[in-house]
Scaffold this motif. Structure first.
Motif, PDB file in Angstrom:
ATOM      1  N   ALA A  73      70.102 -11.694  24.116  1.00  0.00           N
ATOM      2  CA  ALA A  73      70.233 -11.210  25.490  1.00  0.00           C
ATOM      3  C   ALA A  73      69.129 -11.769  26.386  1.00  0.00           C
ATOM      4  CB  ALA A  73      70.203  -9.688  25.493  1.00  0.00           C
ATOM      5  N   HIS A  74      67.922 -11.887  25.826  1.00  0.00           N
ATOM      6  CA  HIS A  74      66.820 -12.454  26.609  1.00  0.00           C
ATOM      7  C   HIS A  74      67.080 -13.919  26.940  1.00  0.00           C
ATOM      8  CE1 HIS A  74      62.127 -12.615  27.098  1.00  0.00           C
ATOM      9  NE2 HIS A  74      62.785 -12.811  28.244  1.00  0.00           N
ATOM     10  N   ALA A  75      67.624 -14.687  25.985  1.00  0.00           N
ATOM     11  CA  ALA A  75      67.927 -16.099  26.230  1.00  0.00           C
ATOM     12  C   ALA A  75      69.009 -16.250  27.294  1.00  0.00           C
ATOM     13  CB  ALA A  75      68.357 -16.761  24.927  1.00  0.00           C
ATOM     14  N   LYS A  76      70.027 -15.410  27.260  1.00  0.00           N
ATOM     15  CA  LYS A  76      71.078 -15.476  28.281  1.00  0.00           C
ATOM     16  C   LYS A  76      70.538 -15.091  29.653  1.00  0.00           C
ATOM     17  CE  LYS A  76      74.930 -14.553  25.134  1.00  0.00           C
ATOM     18  NZ  LYS A  76      76.053 -13.620  24.791  1.00  0.00           N
ATOM     19  N   ALA A  77      69.568 -14.140  29.672  1.00  0.00           N
ATOM     20  CA  ALA A  77      69.035 -13.691  30.958  1.00  0.00           C
ATOM     21  C   ALA A  77      68.190 -14.768  31.631  1.00  0.00           C
ATOM     22  CB  ALA A  77      68.214 -12.427  30.757  1.00  0.00           C
ATOM     23  N   THR A 108      61.924 -21.580  28.930  1.00  0.00           N
ATOM     24  CA  THR A 108      61.028 -21.038  27.898  1.00  0.00           C
ATOM     25  C   THR A 108      60.820 -19.549  28.117  1.00  0.00           C
ATOM     26  OG1 THR A 108      59.892 -23.167  27.728  1.00  0.00           O
ATOM     27  CG2 THR A 108      58.766 -21.229  26.833  1.00  0.00           C
ATOM     28  N   PHE A 109      60.870 -18.800  27.037  1.00  0.00           N
ATOM     29  CA  PHE A 109      60.594 -17.361  27.074  1.00  0.00           C
ATOM     30  C   PHE A 109      59.849 -16.983  25.808  1.00  0.00           C
ATOM     31  CE2 PHE A 109      64.638 -17.940  25.030  1.00  0.00           C
ATOM     32  CZ  PHE A 109      64.675 -17.012  24.012  1.00  0.00           C
ATOM     33  N   SER A 110      59.292 -15.790  25.808  1.00  0.00           N
ATOM     34  CA  SER A 110      58.443 -15.344  24.692  1.00  0.00           C
ATOM     35  C   SER A 110      59.264 -14.626  23.637  1.00  0.00           C
ATOM     36  CB  SER A 110      57.346 -14.407  25.203  1.00  0.00           C
ATOM     37  OG  SER A 110      56.496 -15.090  26.103  1.00  0.00           O
ATOM     38  N   ALA A 111      58.896 -14.902  22.394  1.00  0.00           N
ATOM     39  CA  ALA A 111      59.536 -14.217  21.277  1.00  0.00           C
ATOM     40  C   ALA A 111      58.984 -12.804  21.158  1.00  0.00           C
ATOM     41  CB  ALA A 111      59.286 -14.987  19.989  1.00  0.00           C
ATOM     42  N   PRO A 112      59.744 -11.894  20.584  1.00  0.00           N
ATOM     43  CA  PRO A 112      59.222 -10.528  20.393  1.00  0.00           C
ATOM     44  C   PRO A 112      58.049 -10.527  19.420  1.00  0.00           C
ATOM     45  CG  PRO A 112      61.307 -10.820  19.246  1.00  0.00           C
ATOM     46  CD  PRO A 112      61.115 -12.049  20.079  1.00  0.00           C
ATOM     47  N   LEU A 113      57.172  -9.546  19.602  1.00  0.00           N
ATOM     48  CA  LEU A 113      56.035  -9.420  18.698  1.00  0.00           C
ATOM     49  C   LEU A 113      56.530  -9.063  17.301  1.00  0.00           C
ATOM     50  CD1 LEU A 113      53.271  -7.585  20.762  1.00  0.00           C
ATOM     51  CD2 LEU A 113      53.448 -10.002  20.207  1.00  0.00           C
ATOM     52  N   LEU A 155      50.896   3.271  14.281  1.00  0.00           N
ATOM     53  CA  LEU A 155      51.185   3.593  15.679  1.00  0.00           C
ATOM     54  C   LEU A 155      50.955   2.378  16.572  1.00  0.00           C
ATOM     55  CD1 LEU A 155      51.898   5.730  17.810  1.00  0.00           C
ATOM     56  CD2 LEU A 155      49.469   6.333  17.890  1.00  0.00           C
ATOM     57  N   ALA A 156      49.871   1.644  16.338  1.00  0.00           N
ATOM     58  CA  ALA A 156      49.592   0.453  17.132  1.00  0.00           C
ATOM     59  C   ALA A 156      50.673  -0.608  16.947  1.00  0.00           C
ATOM     60  CB  ALA A 156      48.226  -0.111  16.740  1.00  0.00           C
ATOM     61  N   TRP A 157      51.136  -0.761  15.749  1.00  0.00           N
ATOM     62  CA  TRP A 157      52.189  -1.737  15.460  1.00  0.00           C
ATOM     63  C   TRP A 157      53.446  -1.436  16.267  1.00  0.00           C
ATOM     64  CZ3 TRP A 157      55.632  -1.342  10.595  1.00  0.00           C
ATOM     65  CH2 TRP A 157      56.498  -2.448  10.532  1.00  0.00           C
ATOM     66  N   ARG A 158      53.882  -0.170  16.249  1.00  0.00           N
ATOM     67  CA  ARG A 158      55.106   0.192  16.954  1.00  0.00           C
ATOM     68  C   ARG A 158      54.923   0.129  18.471  1.00  0.00           C
ATOM     69  NH1 ARG A 158      58.476  -1.362  13.925  1.00  0.00           N
ATOM     70  NH2 ARG A 158      59.937  -0.504  15.467  1.00  0.00           N
ATOM     71  N   ILE A 159      53.763   0.562  18.962  1.00  0.00           N
ATOM     72  CA  ILE A 159      53.529   0.517  20.407  1.00  0.00           C
ATOM     73  C   ILE A 159      53.437  -0.930  20.892  1.00  0.00           C
ATOM     74  CG2 ILE A 159      51.802   1.011  22.183  1.00  0.00           C
ATOM     75  CD1 ILE A 159      51.310   3.662  20.931  1.00  0.00           C
ATOM     76  N   GLY A 160      52.790  -1.787  20.113  1.00  0.00           N
ATOM     77  CA  GLY A 160      52.708  -3.191  20.492  1.00  0.00           C
ATOM     78  C   GLY A 160      54.079  -3.847  20.579  1.00  0.00           C
ATOM     79  N   ILE A 161      54.933  -3.547  19.623  1.00  0.00           N
ATOM     80  CA  ILE A 161      56.294  -4.099  19.656  1.00  0.00           C
ATOM     81  C   ILE A 161      57.061  -3.555  20.859  1.00  0.00           C
ATOM     82  CG2 ILE A 161      58.500  -4.071  18.442  1.00  0.00           C
ATOM     83  CD1 ILE A 161      56.982  -4.271  15.837  1.00  0.00           C
ATOM     84  N   TRP A 162      56.852  -2.273  21.152  1.00  0.00           N
ATOM     85  CA  TRP A 162      57.554  -1.662  22.282  1.00  0.00           C
ATOM     86  C   TRP A 162      57.094  -2.252  23.620  1.00  0.00           C
ATOM     87  CZ3 TRP A 162      55.547   2.409  25.700  1.00  0.00           C
ATOM     88  CH2 TRP A 162      56.512   2.897  26.573  1.00  0.00           C
ATOM     89  N   LEU A 163      55.782  -2.536  23.746  1.00  0.00           N
ATOM     90  CA  LEU A 163      55.256  -3.086  24.986  1.00  0.00           C
ATOM     91  C   LEU A 163      55.478  -4.590  25.101  1.00  0.00           C
ATOM     92  CD1 LEU A 163      51.833  -1.201  25.273  1.00  0.00           C
ATOM     93  CD2 LEU A 163      53.952  -0.731  26.500  1.00  0.00           C
ATOM     94  N   GLY A 164      55.733  -5.261  24.008  1.00  0.00           N
ATOM     95  CA  GLY A 164      55.916  -6.706  24.035  1.00  0.00           C
ATOM     96  C   GLY A 164      57.301  -7.101  24.534  1.00  0.00           C
ATOM     97  N   PRO A 165      57.623  -8.387  24.395  1.00  0.00           N
ATOM     98  CA  PRO A 165      58.945  -8.861  24.820  1.00  0.00           C
ATOM     99  C   PRO A 165      60.071  -8.146  24.077  1.00  0.00           C
ATOM    100  CG  PRO A 165      57.453 -10.700  24.442  1.00  0.00           C
ATOM    101  CD  PRO A 165      56.760  -9.476  23.926  1.00  0.00           C
ATOM    102  N   THR A 166      61.230  -8.130  24.672  1.00  0.00           N
ATOM    103  CA  THR A 166      62.353  -7.422  24.092  1.00  0.00           C
ATOM    104  C   THR A 166      62.723  -7.982  22.727  1.00  0.00           C
ATOM    105  OG1 THR A 166      64.690  -6.840  24.435  1.00  0.00           O
ATOM    106  CG2 THR A 166      63.938  -8.949  25.305  1.00  0.00           C
TER     107      THR A 166
END
Length: 233
Positions: free
Chosen positions: A169-173, A179-184, A153-164
């Motif tokens: 799409a994040h790089a284009k935005a 510089t932007f953050s990679a997804p967890l 549950l923590a793994w999935r919630i952390g990924i959901w709360l982290g960067p997209t």
């Protein structure tokens, strides 16, 4: 003339014909289970008084512990998304790259999750021990299963709360060269077992140090009469 009277032998001396007759004070005791009398009735009474709850009660408690420990994984996921170092990325017109190729942020993501899971396992084992102060197979299974479910549950919630997760799409935005953050991402899946292992080890240690002790079945009960030994030769 009357022959002198021979004094009777002492009580502990017997004639050769009576050597096979056992002394009445040290007759053989009944075998275990004979006439419903165990060999150590006092020890059985003490151990019976320290028995835990019934199996149905233990299963209900184990189910509650499993659900409670698993739900605590939501807090672990929030802390992981908040405390873990983010991996910096940068994009150009054609691709997305790691901004720091020699950085250790990816290792820090797995390490943060593992350390948090170990701490949650230790705390959950301590809370369960303080509330119940007993062992048992259902409780051990509840801690292990609850820790595993909580980690998932923590793994999935952390990924959901982290960067997209949509890196393109994040790089284009953000734009080119920003510089932007990679997804967890949890690279070491073995970290999902850290919670369960920590909970089992800590609970085992607490039971060994502060848990109830089983009575010694060979220890003489205080009100049990001492059996006399055989008469002296």
């Amino acid at each position: 003339m009357t022959a002198p009277l021979t004094p009777p032998p002492p009580p502990h001396e017997q004639s050769s014909g009576d050597r096979r007759q056992p002394h009445p004070d040290w007759q053989a005791q009944p075998a275990p289970g004979a006439a419903g009398h165990p060999v150590y009735p006092g020890a059985y009474e003490v151990s019976y008084g320290q028995d835990g709850p019934g199996m149905k009660t233990e299963l209900r408690e184990a189910a509650v512990i499993t659900v409670a420990v698993a739900l605590a994984g939501a807090l672990l996921g929030v802390l992981w998304a908040w405390l873990t170092p983010h991996v910096p990325l940068v994009a150009d017109a054609t691709a997305v790259y790691l901004k720091d190729t020699e950085g250790e942020q990816a290792i820090g993501v797995d390490g943060t999750f593992t350390l948090l899971a170990l701490g949650f396992g230790a705390v959950s084992a301590l809370v369960v021990f303080l509330l119940r102060r007993r062992g048992g197979v259902p409780l051990v299974i509840a801690l292990a299963l609850g820790g595993l479910l909580g980690s998932l549950l923590a793994w999935r919630i952390g990924i959901w709360l982290g960067p997209t997760q949509n890196v393109v799409a994040h790089a284009k935005a953000v734009g080119k060269g920003i510089t932007f953050s990679a997804p967890l991402k949890l690279g070491a899946k073995g970290a999902l077992l850290a919670w369960s292992l920590s909970a089992l080890v800590v609970h085992l240690g607490l039971m060994a140090l502060f848990g109830p002790r089983d009575p010694d079945p060979y220890e003489q009960h205080p009100h049990q009469p001492t059996q006399p030994g055989p008469p002296a030769a």
